[in-house]
Design an enzyme around this catalytic site. Structure first.
Site, PDB file in Angstrom:
ATOM      1  N   GLU A 138     -23.774 -40.637   2.805  1.00  0.00           N
ATOM      2  CA  GLU A 138     -23.443 -40.119   1.472  1.00  0.00           C
ATOM      3  C   GLU A 138     -24.341 -40.767   0.431  1.00  0.00           C
ATOM      4  OE1 GLU A 138     -19.472 -40.338  -0.181  1.00  0.00           O
ATOM      5  OE2 GLU A 138     -18.577 -39.675   1.697  1.00  0.00           O
ATOM      6  N   GLU A 148     -15.562 -45.097   4.576  1.00  0.00           N
ATOM      7  CA  GLU A 148     -15.393 -46.179   3.601  1.00  0.00           C
ATOM      8  C   GLU A 148     -14.027 -46.871   3.659  1.00  0.00           C
ATOM      9  OE1 GLU A 148     -16.411 -45.024  -0.354  1.00  0.00           O
ATOM     10  OE2 GLU A 148     -18.445 -44.433   0.179  1.00  0.00           O
TER      11      GLU A 148
HETATM   12  C1  BGC Z   1     -16.398 -40.981  -1.125  1.00  0.00           C
HETATM   13  C2  BGC Z   1     -16.337 -39.525  -1.551  1.00  0.00           C
HETATM   14  C3  BGC Z   1     -16.433 -39.446  -3.070  1.00  0.00           C
HETATM   15  C4  BGC Z   1     -17.756 -40.030  -3.498  1.00  0.00           C
HETATM   16  C5  BGC Z   1     -18.010 -39.964  -4.992  1.00  0.00           C
HETATM   17  C6  BGC Z   1     -17.464 -41.765  -1.840  1.00  0.00           C
HETATM   18  O1  BGC Z   1     -17.035 -43.046  -2.005  1.00  0.00           O
HETATM   19  O2  BGC Z   1     -16.549 -41.064   0.257  1.00  0.00           O
HETATM   20  O3  BGC Z   1     -15.174 -38.965  -1.059  1.00  0.00           O
HETATM   21  O4  BGC Z   1     -16.255 -38.159  -3.547  1.00  0.00           O
HETATM   22  O5  BGC Z   1     -17.798 -41.374  -3.127  1.00  0.00           O
HETATM   23  O6  BGC Z   1     -17.073 -40.706  -5.688  1.00  0.00           O
END
Ligand code: BGC
Length: 452
Positions: free
Chosen positions: A361, A172
Site C-alpha cells: 500500500e 497492519e
Molecule cells: C490501511 C487502509 C487505509 C489507508 C489510508 C492503511 O493504513 O491499510 O485501509 O485506507 O491506510 O488511511
C-alpha cells in the site's frame, strides 16, 4: 533522486508486480446482503461521533455488486495485480459456527473474474473487519482469536487455494491494535493497555499461525503479511527527543516484524515492552510467533517527527505535525517525503530473514474536485510520481523490492474519516455510484502501458 519525467514501469523489470489494493470493509458495502454477519465497523459506525459526518460503511462504493466493472477498471488502468480482502463475517457470519455459502460463492466469483481478466489475485485474510459476534467474546484481546482465525483461514485456504497462490495474513497489525484497542479511534473502540497488550500478542501469534496454515494447505503458495511503517525522526538532537523517537519507533516499526522473524518483541529499555513481555509471558512464544514469510508487505505513507512530551502516558512522546513544521503534507496532514519511503524500504530489507518486499500500500488523500467530468488531481499524481521514483532508487540499488500496489482503486470508506478522505485513482459519486477515472488513474495507465 531520479528524474521523475523519465521513469517508466519498464525500468523496474518485467517481473515487477504493479497492483492496486482495496479492502472488504472499505469497498464492498452490502453489509446485510448475501447472509453476511455484522462486523465491528458496522456497529462502531453507529456510535455517536465516532465517524466523521456520521458516515456508515453499509453501502460504500458497492463493490459487492459492481466488482466486475471495478475489475475492468483495474485492467484498463494497466495493473497486473489486484489485492482485496475477505470479509470474515461474509464467510462465517458469527465468526465461528456456520459457513455462509453465499459468501463463499461471492469470493469465487470475484477470483474467477480476476483470473478471466488475467489479473493476479492477492488475498488479504484480515483487513480490520472482525465479526461483531467475536468482538462480544473479547475480539483480539481473547486468546481464542487464534483458534477462531485458524478456522477462518482453513476454510479460505481450502476454498480458494487452488486458484489463489498469493496470501497476506494480516493488514497492519499495529494499525488495528493501536487504533482499535489502545486509543479507541477505530472499531471496536476499546482503550488502554489492558486491551492493547493482549491484542498485540494475539495478533503476533495469529500472523504466524495464519502463515503456517496457508503453507500446509495451499500448494505453491506465496505468503506475506503487511506491516505499516513510518520513519521516526526526532524533533531535535536533545537526548529526551531522541529517546522519545526511539520508543515510537519500537511501536511503529518493530513491534510486529521482529517477532515474525523469530527475534521476539523489541526491547531496548522501553518499559512498555517489559509489560508486554510480562503480560503475555512472551518469552514462551518466540518460536510460535515466527514464520518464514515469502515476502513482507510494506505499507508506507509518511514519516513522523517526534518530541518528548511528559504528559502523554506510557509513551511520553508526541508528534510535531507536518503543518506545524510547514512541510508539504497531504489532506490527512501526513508529511510527503519520498526519501523517507526509500529509507524505510532499505531498512526493512536489511533484516536477516526478509526475503522479499512488496509495497502492498502507498497513496494519498487530497481534496478532489469533479469539474465537467474531470478530476484533475495534480497533487496525487505528483505524490505517486515522487514515491515511485524513490522506489526505483531502491530497486536500482538491488534492494529486493518486487512489487508496488497503489492505495486505492476507488474512493471508499476511509475508516473514522468516513467518505470525505478520498484516496482513489477513481472518483466515486456516492449518490449515483458513478465512477470517473481521475487524472492520477490516467497517469498510471500511461506509466504502466505507455502508448508511444
Ligand atoms: C490501511 C487502509 C487505509 C489507508 C489510508 C492503511 O493504513 O491499510 O485501509 O485506507 O491506510 O488511511
Amino acid at each position: 533522486m531520479t528524474d521523475i519525467k523519465k521513469i517508466s514501469a519498464t525500468d523496474f523489470g518485467d517481473d515487477f508486480l504493479w497492483g492496486v489494493a482495496i479492502s472488504a470493509a472499505q469497498n464492498e458495502g452490502a453489509y446485510n446482503i448475501g447472509g453476511r454477519g455484522l462486523s465491528v465497523w458496522d456497529v462502531f459506525s453507529k456510535r455517536q461521533g465516532k465517524i466523521k459526518s456520521g458516515a456508515k460503511p453499509f453501502e460504500s462504493c458497492d463493490f459487492y455488486h459492481r466488482y466486475k466493472d471495478d475489475l475492468l477498471l483495474v485492467k484498463v488502468l494497466g495493473f497486473k495485480v489486484f489485492r482485496f480482502s475477505i470479509a470474515w463475517s461474509r464467510i462465517l457470519p458469527d465468526g465461528t459456527g456456520n459457513i455462509n455459502k453465499e459468501g463463499i460463492a461471492f469470493y469465487h466469483r470475484l477470483i474467477d473474474e480476476c483470473l478471466k481478466l488475467d489479473l493476479i489475485p492477492y488475498i488479504t485474510l484480515y483487513h480490520w473487519d472482525l465479526p461483531y459476534a467475536l468482538e462480544k467474546e473479547g475480539g483480539w484481546t481473547s486468546h481464542k482469536i487464534i483458534k477462531w482465525f485458524s478456522r477462518f483461514t482453513t476454510i479460505c485456504a481450502n476454498e480458494y487455494g487452488t486458484k489463489v497462490k498469493n496470501w497476506i495474513i494480516l493488514n497492519e497489525p499495529m494499525g488495528f491494535t493501536s487504533l482499535g484497542y489502545m486509543i479507541g479511534k477505530h472499531a471496536p473502540g476499546k482503550l488502554g493497555l489492558d486491551n492493547f497488550l493482549p491484542a498485540v500478542h494475539n495478533a503476533a501469534m495469529v500472523q504466524a499461525e495464519g502463515g503456517r496454515i496457508i503453507r500446509n494447505l495451499v500448494a505453491n503458495s506465496n505468503i506475506g503479511t503487511s506491516f505499516s511503517c513510518s520513519e521516526v525522526i526526532p524533533y531535535s538532537t536533545n537526548r529526551k527527543d531522541i529517546e522519545a523517537a526511539n520508543r515510537v519507533d519500537i511501536l511503529m516499526n518493530r513491534l510486529f516484524i521482529e517477532p515474525s522473524l523469530g527475534l521476539g518483541y523489541p526491547d531496548d529499555g522501553f518499559a512498555l515492552m517489559d509489560k508486554l513481555h510480562l503480560h503475555n509471558k512472551a518469552w514462551k512464544y518466540t518460536k510460535q510467533m515466527q514464520f518464514d514469510f515469502d515476502f513482507i508487505g510494506l505499507q508506507n505513507y509518511f514519516p513522523v517527527t517526534i518530541k518528548y512530551n511528559p504528559v502523554i502516558p506510557v509513551i511520553q512522546a508526541s508528534e510535531v505535525k507536518a503543518a506545524k513544521r510547514r512541510v508539504p503534507h497531504t489532506g490527512m496532514g501526513w508529511e510527503i517525503n519520498p526519501d523517507s519511503f526509500y529509507r524505510m524500504i532499505k531498512r526493512f530489507s536489511e533484516y536477516d530473514g526478509v526475503k522479499k518486499i512488496i509495497v502492498t500500500e502507498n497513496g494519498a488523500f487530497f481534496k478532489d474536485k469533479l469539474v465537467n467530468g474531470v478530476v484533475n488531481d495534480v497533487e496525487r499524481m505528483d505524490y505517486f510520481k515522487k514515491y515511485i521514483s524513490a522506489l526505483l532508487k531502491a530497486k536500482k540499488e538491488a534492494i529486493n523490492v518486487n512489487g508496488y500496489f497503489a492505495w486505492t482503486l476507488t474512493d471508499n470508506f476511509e475508516w473514522s474519516e468516513g467518505y470525505h478522505a478520498s484516496f482513489g485513482l477513481v472518483h466515486v459519486d456516492f449518490t449515483t455510484q458513478l465512477r470517473t477515472v481521475k487524472q492520477s488513474g490516467h497517469w498510471f495507465r500511461e506509466f504502466l502501458s505507455p502508448s508511444s
